[in-house]
Design a protein around this motif. Structure first.
Motif, short mmCIF file in Angstrom:
data_model
loop_
_atom_site.label_atom_id
_atom_site.label_comp_id
_atom_site.label_asym_id
_atom_site.label_seq_id
_atom_site.Cartn_x
_atom_site.Cartn_y
_atom_site.Cartn_z
N ASN A 72 0.79 -1.22 0.00
CA ASN A 72 0.00 0.00 0.00
C ASN A 72 0.83 1.28 0.00
O ASN A 72 0.26 2.37 0.04
N THR A 114 -5.42 3.63 0.75
CA THR A 114 -6.34 3.28 1.83
C THR A 114 -7.61 2.67 1.22
O THR A 114 -7.82 2.77 0.01
N GLU A 118 -6.50 7.62 -0.71
CA GLU A 118 -5.05 7.64 -0.55
C GLU A 118 -4.65 8.93 0.15
O GLU A 118 -5.43 9.88 0.23
#
Length: 275
Positions: A72, A114, A118
């Motif tokens: 991520n 996320t 983001e």
């Protein structure tokens, strides 16, 4: 020997890129340009509505390296090279070039994905210089037009813009520090905030409406606000190649260094090509 060299290159690539942690010159930017920010790479025109002023943008921003820190987290490093030019329109399809500004530098991006969007930061270290061109010259009287003579305009700066994106809305606030600037009457700090929205493939595939507002506060003699508002549609990839048509309003000090003391208010029709 050729087979051994090919094998070594192949194994090296497997070791370096096997887990896909690194990517050289990815097809899309890690941090997308901020829609209404005037200092972003573009390939296109802005035609002033009801006037004769034209802005021509030629340039690009490229990520040279993308590194996946984790699933991520993404880090990138890239380069910026572009110009933004002031032209004006005359009869018989003549478009004299009055002034041109050059920007080049490097950029670094950090982004965390996320579940709903983001967040991250973009850092740029850049140089800008500004120059008058032959379209600013009155050849009949052999003087610069309006007795506006060229000045030395140059600035080197560090720009930091953290952002957070929730669904298709991105909010940001930034700070720029000019560690060298001519003329010295220009303040060394610029404060910035804004937001943008890109409706990805909304209504039709490869058709994305967008809007953005950017507001800067800087000191040229005294502190002043500069507002840029853009809205339009993009045909193509929302964050990649495509063609955009949009309206832009700008109010504040001129973005062209040779006119840095002048106030402007204009609404323009823009076209842009993302390569």
């Amino acid at each position: 020997m050729k087979r051994i060299i090919i094998l070594i290159v192949f194994l090296s690539n497997c070791l370096i890129f096997g887990q896909k942690n690194y990517e050289l010159f990815p097809s899309e930017l890690n941090i997308q340009p901020f829609t209404a920010n005037n200092l972003e790479p573009k390939m296109g025109f802005l035609f002033e509505l009801g006037g004769d002023k034209i802005r021509l943008d030629v340039g690009n921003s490229v990520d040279a390296l993308r590194y996946n820190i984790s699933k991520n987290e993404i880090f990138s490093a890239g380069i910026d090279f572009f110009t933004y030019t002031y032209l004006y329109s005359e009869k018989d399809f003549h478009f004299p070039v009055d002034a041109v500004d050059y920007l080049f530098g490097v950029n670094f991006g950090y982004k965390v994905l996320t579940p709903t969007g983001e967040y991250g930061t973009r850092i740029r270290i850049s140089h800008i210089s500004a120059h008058f061109v032959d379209g600013h010259r009155d050849n009949v009287n052999d003087i610069w037009k309006n007795n506006h003579n060229p000045i030395v305009y140059s600035r080197e700066f560090v720009e930091i813009i953290p952002f957070v994106k929730i669904n298709d809305f991105r909010f940001y606030g930034g700070f720029t520090y000019l560690f060298h600037v001519d003329p010295t009457s220009i303040g060394k700090e610029i404060f910035q905030f804004g937001f943008d929205y890109i409706g990805k493939n909304l209504l039709l595939e490869d058709f994305s409406p967008f809007v953005g507002i950017d507001f800067k506060i800087n000191k040229v003699g005294e502190y002043q606000g500069n507002t840029s508002i853009s809205g339009g549609v993009k045909i193509g990839k929302p964050t990649g190649k495509g063609f955009s048509v949009y309206l832009n309003y700008y109010g504040g000090k001129s973005i062209h260094g040779e006119y840095y003391m002048m106030n402007e208010k204009r609404t323009s029709l823009g076209i842009n090509v993302d390569l």
